[in-house]
Scaffold this motif. Structure first.
Motif, PDB file in Angstrom:
ATOM      1  N   ALA A 207      -0.682 -16.915  -0.073  1.00  0.00           N
ATOM      2  CA  ALA A 207      -0.696 -18.115  -0.913  1.00  0.00           C
ATOM      3  C   ALA A 207      -2.110 -18.447  -1.386  1.00  0.00           C
ATOM      4  O   ALA A 207      -2.327 -18.792  -2.563  1.00  0.00           O
ATOM      5  CB  ALA A 207      -0.106 -19.296  -0.138  1.00  0.00           C
ATOM      6  N   ALA A 208      -3.087 -18.333  -0.483  1.00  0.00           N
ATOM      7  CA  ALA A 208      -4.471 -18.626  -0.868  1.00  0.00           C
ATOM      8  C   ALA A 208      -4.981 -17.623  -1.895  1.00  0.00           C
ATOM      9  O   ALA A 208      -5.660 -17.984  -2.867  1.00  0.00           O
ATOM     10  CB  ALA A 208      -5.367 -18.624   0.372  1.00  0.00           C
ATOM     11  N   THR A 209      -4.643 -16.338  -1.707  1.00  0.00           N
ATOM     12  CA  THR A 209      -5.059 -15.313  -2.667  1.00  0.00           C
ATOM     13  C   THR A 209      -4.378 -15.525  -4.013  1.00  0.00           C
ATOM     14  O   THR A 209      -4.981 -15.296  -5.061  1.00  0.00           O
ATOM     15  CB  THR A 209      -4.723 -13.923  -2.125  1.00  0.00           C
ATOM     16  N   TRP A 210      -3.134 -15.967  -3.990  1.00  0.00           N
ATOM     17  CA  TRP A 210      -2.412 -16.267  -5.232  1.00  0.00           C
ATOM     18  C   TRP A 210      -3.127 -17.344  -6.034  1.00  0.00           C
ATOM     19  O   TRP A 210      -3.363 -17.204  -7.234  1.00  0.00           O
ATOM     20  CB  TRP A 210      -0.982 -16.682  -4.891  1.00  0.00           C
ATOM     21  N   VAL A 211      -3.492 -18.427  -5.363  1.00  0.00           N
ATOM     22  CA  VAL A 211      -4.209 -19.508  -6.046  1.00  0.00           C
ATOM     23  C   VAL A 211      -5.548 -19.009  -6.583  1.00  0.00           C
ATOM     24  O   VAL A 211      -5.950 -19.343  -7.710  1.00  0.00           O
ATOM     25  CB  VAL A 211      -4.412 -20.699  -5.085  1.00  0.00           C
ATOM     26  N   LEU A 212      -6.238 -18.191  -5.795  1.00  0.00           N
ATOM     27  CA  LEU A 212      -7.528 -17.659  -6.227  1.00  0.00           C
ATOM     28  C   LEU A 212      -7.388 -16.850  -7.511  1.00  0.00           C
ATOM     29  O   LEU A 212      -8.170 -17.026  -8.465  1.00  0.00           O
ATOM     30  CB  LEU A 212      -8.120 -16.791  -5.105  1.00  0.00           C
ATOM     31  N   PRO A 226      -3.174 -20.696 -20.383  1.00  0.00           N
ATOM     32  CA  PRO A 226      -2.483 -21.632 -19.479  1.00  0.00           C
ATOM     33  C   PRO A 226      -2.073 -20.950 -18.176  1.00  0.00           C
ATOM     34  O   PRO A 226      -1.897 -19.734 -18.121  1.00  0.00           O
ATOM     35  CB  PRO A 226      -1.253 -22.066 -20.299  1.00  0.00           C
ATOM     36  N   VAL A 227      -1.903 -21.751 -17.147  1.00  0.00           N
ATOM     37  CA  VAL A 227      -1.549 -21.225 -15.832  1.00  0.00           C
ATOM     38  C   VAL A 227      -0.177 -20.550 -15.865  1.00  0.00           C
ATOM     39  O   VAL A 227       0.036 -19.525 -15.204  1.00  0.00           O
ATOM     40  CB  VAL A 227      -1.580 -22.360 -14.785  1.00  0.00           C
ATOM     41  N   ARG A 228       0.756 -21.097 -16.636  1.00  0.00           N
ATOM     42  CA  ARG A 228       2.106 -20.529 -16.687  1.00  0.00           C
ATOM     43  C   ARG A 228       2.102 -19.087 -17.167  1.00  0.00           C
ATOM     44  O   ARG A 228       2.990 -18.302 -16.819  1.00  0.00           O
ATOM     45  CB  ARG A 228       2.984 -21.369 -17.619  1.00  0.00           C
ATOM     46  N   ALA A 229       1.098 -18.715 -17.978  1.00  0.00           N
ATOM     47  CA  ALA A 229       1.063 -17.363 -18.533  1.00  0.00           C
ATOM     48  C   ALA A 229       0.604 -16.322 -17.523  1.00  0.00           C
ATOM     49  O   ALA A 229       0.858 -15.130 -17.703  1.00  0.00           O
ATOM     50  CB  ALA A 229       0.155 -17.320 -19.762  1.00  0.00           C
ATOM     51  N   VAL A 230      -0.073 -16.765 -16.457  1.00  0.00           N
ATOM     52  CA  VAL A 230      -0.654 -15.804 -15.516  1.00  0.00           C
ATOM     53  C   VAL A 230      -0.143 -15.994 -14.097  1.00  0.00           C
ATOM     54  O   VAL A 230      -0.567 -15.267 -13.189  1.00  0.00           O
ATOM     55  CB  VAL A 230      -2.197 -15.906 -15.524  1.00  0.00           C
ATOM     56  N   ALA A 231       0.752 -16.947 -13.868  1.00  0.00           N
ATOM     57  CA  ALA A 231       1.198 -17.225 -12.497  1.00  0.00           C
ATOM     58  C   ALA A 231       1.911 -16.013 -11.890  1.00  0.00           C
ATOM     59  O   ALA A 231       1.645 -15.640 -10.733  1.00  0.00           O
ATOM     60  CB  ALA A 231       2.122 -18.446 -12.483  1.00  0.00           C
ATOM     61  N   THR A 232       2.780 -15.380 -12.663  1.00  0.00           N
ATOM     62  CA  THR A 232       3.493 -14.209 -12.139  1.00  0.00           C
ATOM     63  C   THR A 232       2.545 -13.045 -11.876  1.00  0.00           C
ATOM     64  O   THR A 232       2.640 -12.366 -10.844  1.00  0.00           O
ATOM     65  CB  THR A 232       4.588 -13.777 -13.122  1.00  0.00           C
ATOM     66  N   SER A 233       1.625 -12.805 -12.808  1.00  0.00           N
ATOM     67  CA  SER A 233       0.650 -11.724 -12.625  1.00  0.00           C
ATOM     68  C   SER A 233      -0.236 -11.982 -11.414  1.00  0.00           C
ATOM     69  O   SER A 233      -0.548 -11.060 -10.661  1.00  0.00           O
ATOM     70  CB  SER A 233      -0.210 -11.579 -13.884  1.00  0.00           C
ATOM     71  N   ALA A 234      -0.654 -13.236 -11.218  1.00  0.00           N
ATOM     72  CA  ALA A 234      -1.493 -13.557 -10.065  1.00  0.00           C
ATOM     73  C   ALA A 234      -0.755 -13.322  -8.757  1.00  0.00           C
ATOM     74  O   ALA A 234      -1.341 -12.831  -7.775  1.00  0.00           O
ATOM     75  CB  ALA A 234      -1.958 -15.015 -10.162  1.00  0.00           C
ATOM     76  N   LEU A 235       0.544 -13.643  -8.719  1.00  0.00           N
ATOM     77  CA  LEU A 235       1.325 -13.388  -7.508  1.00  0.00           C
ATOM     78  C   LEU A 235       1.443 -11.891  -7.245  1.00  0.00           C
ATOM     79  O   LEU A 235       1.314 -11.436  -6.096  1.00  0.00           O
ATOM     80  CB  LEU A 235       2.709 -14.013  -7.649  1.00  0.00           C
ATOM     81  N   ALA A 236       1.677 -11.110  -8.300  1.00  0.00           N
ATOM     82  CA  ALA A 236       1.753  -9.655  -8.136  1.00  0.00           C
ATOM     83  C   ALA A 236       0.426  -9.086  -7.646  1.00  0.00           C
ATOM     84  O   ALA A 236       0.402  -8.178  -6.799  1.00  0.00           O
ATOM     85  CB  ALA A 236       2.154  -9.006  -9.462  1.00  0.00           C
ATOM     86  N   ILE A 237      -0.685  -9.608  -8.156  1.00  0.00           N
ATOM     87  CA  ILE A 237      -2.006  -9.144  -7.702  1.00  0.00           C
ATOM     88  C   ILE A 237      -2.217  -9.493  -6.230  1.00  0.00           C
ATOM     89  O   ILE A 237      -2.745  -8.687  -5.452  1.00  0.00           O
ATOM     90  CB  ILE A 237      -3.111  -9.756  -8.582  1.00  0.00           C
ATOM     91  N   PHE A 241      -2.869  -6.833  -3.292  1.00  0.00           N
ATOM     92  CA  PHE A 241      -4.047  -6.846  -2.425  1.00  0.00           C
ATOM     93  C   PHE A 241      -3.651  -6.804  -0.955  1.00  0.00           C
ATOM     94  O   PHE A 241      -4.341  -6.172  -0.141  1.00  0.00           O
ATOM     95  CB  PHE A 241      -4.890  -8.093  -2.713  1.00  0.00           C
ATOM     96  N   GLU A 242      -2.570  -7.487  -0.599  1.00  0.00           N
ATOM     97  CA  GLU A 242      -2.107  -7.411   0.778  1.00  0.00           C
ATOM     98  C   GLU A 242      -1.670  -5.990   1.133  1.00  0.00           C
ATOM     99  O   GLU A 242      -1.960  -5.490   2.216  1.00  0.00           O
ATOM    100  CB  GLU A 242      -0.949  -8.391   0.992  1.00  0.00           C
ATOM    101  N   VAL A 243      -0.981  -5.340   0.201  1.00  0.00           N
ATOM    102  CA  VAL A 243      -0.568  -3.950   0.429  1.00  0.00           C
ATOM    103  C   VAL A 243      -1.783  -3.037   0.491  1.00  0.00           C
ATOM    104  O   VAL A 243      -1.860  -2.116   1.316  1.00  0.00           O
ATOM    105  CB  VAL A 243       0.400  -3.495  -0.678  1.00  0.00           C
ATOM    106  N   LEU A 244      -2.757  -3.292  -0.396  1.00  0.00           N
ATOM    107  CA  LEU A 244      -3.970  -2.464  -0.413  1.00  0.00           C
ATOM    108  C   LEU A 244      -4.736  -2.593   0.897  1.00  0.00           C
ATOM    109  O   LEU A 244      -5.278  -1.598   1.398  1.00  0.00           O
ATOM    110  CB  LEU A 244      -4.855  -2.880  -1.592  1.00  0.00           C
ATOM    111  N   LYS A 245      -4.767  -3.787   1.456  1.00  0.00           N
ATOM    112  CA  LYS A 245      -5.444  -3.965   2.741  1.00  0.00           C
ATOM    113  C   LYS A 245      -4.715  -3.216   3.853  1.00  0.00           C
ATOM    114  O   LYS A 245      -5.352  -2.697   4.781  1.00  0.00           O
ATOM    115  CB  LYS A 245      -5.538  -5.455   3.092  1.00  0.00           C
ATOM    116  N   SER A 246      -3.388  -3.156   3.761  1.00  0.00           N
ATOM    117  CA  SER A 246      -2.619  -2.482   4.801  1.00  0.00           C
ATOM    118  C   SER A 246      -2.692  -0.967   4.676  1.00  0.00           C
ATOM    119  O   SER A 246      -2.843  -0.258   5.673  1.00  0.00           O
ATOM    120  CB  SER A 246      -1.156  -2.939   4.734  1.00  0.00           C
ATOM    121  N   LEU A 247      -2.572  -0.461   3.446  1.00  0.00           N
ATOM    122  CA  LEU A 247      -2.570   0.984   3.226  1.00  0.00           C
ATOM    123  C   LEU A 247      -3.949   1.533   2.891  1.00  0.00           C
ATOM    124  O   LEU A 247      -4.131   2.752   2.871  1.00  0.00           O
ATOM    125  CB  LEU A 247      -1.604   1.336   2.083  1.00  0.00           C
TER     126      LEU A 247
END
Length: 352
Positions: A207-212, A226-237, A241-247
């Motif tokens: 959640a914190a990384t999503w907001v960042l 606007p935030v609505r245009a990038v909210a989905t992309s930010a969540l995917a990123i 990043f969580e997957v990248l940290k694990s793998l």
């Protein structure tokens, strides 16, 4: 052979039918085309290289300041250090740990020189990231050089504060608060209690990384996004990043185990990790920018000049080279020189 040629000729039509049938596939292919057309790989390589150069002074100054502030609370510094190093997998985490320990040990010598160096390199990196994200939304925009640097400095400081807040939130959640809650419930010594703490820590970090990254994708481009245009992309990123940290630990181990990794050491792993992270962020921006619903947010590049302006036709005219006709003066001069030479030759013959 004819059948293979026929299939190859029909492939574009098949692809268009698949894109019409599956809008998600069409969006993915549009993202890849947009990313390539806007020089995404070039920007990712530049961001990773400049980012590595900026990472050392920024970390050293940040942890030197933290060491001064938290001089009487070394356990808090240890928790923050562990949180930072856990964000980077494998050898990269150990490399960052060495940099942080060096910064804390030499905090009195970092001083103003380190602060100026961190600000200078950080501004260069920030400007590069801003140009890359602006490029994904159509192109760069003209702005004042002085005000641009001031704005970049403010954004750099703000992003640093957000990054520290993200780490602090993760530390507090997995540290004192999480442990206290588990002790209060009475499940701190159970396996599923530790599993619950792990799941909660991942959720809070996500959640914190999503907001960042919402802030990064919406505020760093020069365009108004606007935030609505990038909210989905930010969540995917954030998920990536969580997957990248694990793998990432597995991947970096394979890279560092290669002959090139043995020759260049951990710096190669750092560059690979930074390059992958940069590409993830730029692909997220390209995903949002290539969405047909956001076509009105795209802008034209103001730094390219008038190269795209339609020019008039160009006419090519043949050029003829004509031999020059000798002038009267040149003929008279040549005749005079010839007569003089002939008279001199005749006189020499008579004397002989």
């Amino acid at each position: 052979m004819d059948r293979i040629k026929a299939l190859a000729a029909d492939l574009p039509a098949r692809l268009e039918r698949l894109k019409a049938r599956w809008p998600f596939l069409a969006h993915v292919m549009g993202m890849v085309d947009h990313y390539t057309a806007r020089r995404g790989n070039t920007y990712a390589a530049a961001i990773s290289f400049i980012g590595i150069l900026s990472l050392v002074p920024v970390l050293m100054v940040s942890f030197a300041v933290a060491a001064f502030i938290l001089a009487r609370q070394p356990e808090v510094i240890d928790q923050i250090t562990d949180a930072v190093t856990k964000k980077a997998p494998g050898q990269l985490g150990r490399q960052l740990n060495e940099v942080i320990d060096s910064a804390i040990a030499s905090r009195r010598t970092v001083g103003v020189v380190g602060l100026v160096s961190a600000a200078f390199t950080g501004l260069g990196w920030m400007a590069l990231v801003r140009n890359a994200l602006s490029e994904m939304w159509g192109g760069r925009l003209k702005r004042s050089a002085v005000l641009g640097k001031v704005y970049d400095l403010g954004m750099f400081v703000g992003m640093g504060v957000m990054f520290v807040a993200t780490i602090g939130l993760t530390v507090v959640t997995t540290g004192p608060i999480g442990t206290t809650v588990l002790e209060f419930i009475g499940i701190d010594d159970t396996a599923w209690g530790r599993l619950l703490l792990r799941v909660v820590s991942i959720a809070v970090s996500l959640a914190a990384t999503w907001v960042l990254f919402i802030v990064v994708l919406s505020q760093m481009p020069l365009q108004s996004i606007p935030v609505r245009a990038v909210a989905t992309s930010a969540l995917a990123i954030a998920v990536a990043f969580e997957v990248l940290k694990s793998l990432g630990a597995i991947y970096l181990t394979a890279v560092l185990g290669s002959p090139a990794g043995a020759a260049f050491g951990p710096i190669l792993g750092v560059m690979v990790f930074a390059y992958l992270a940069s590409r993830i962020v730029l692909y997220g921006a390209a995903w949002a920018a290539s969405d047909p619903r956001h076509a009105d947010l795209l802008t034209a590049d103001e730094m390219e000049g008038d190269e795209d302006v339609e020019k008039g036709p160009v006419y090519l005219a043949p050029v003829y080279e004509v031999a020059r006709t000798p002038s009267t003066r040149q003929l008279v001069t040549a005749a005079g020189i010839g007569a003089a030479v002939a008279a001199a030759a005749s006189r020499i013959r008579r004397k002989s």
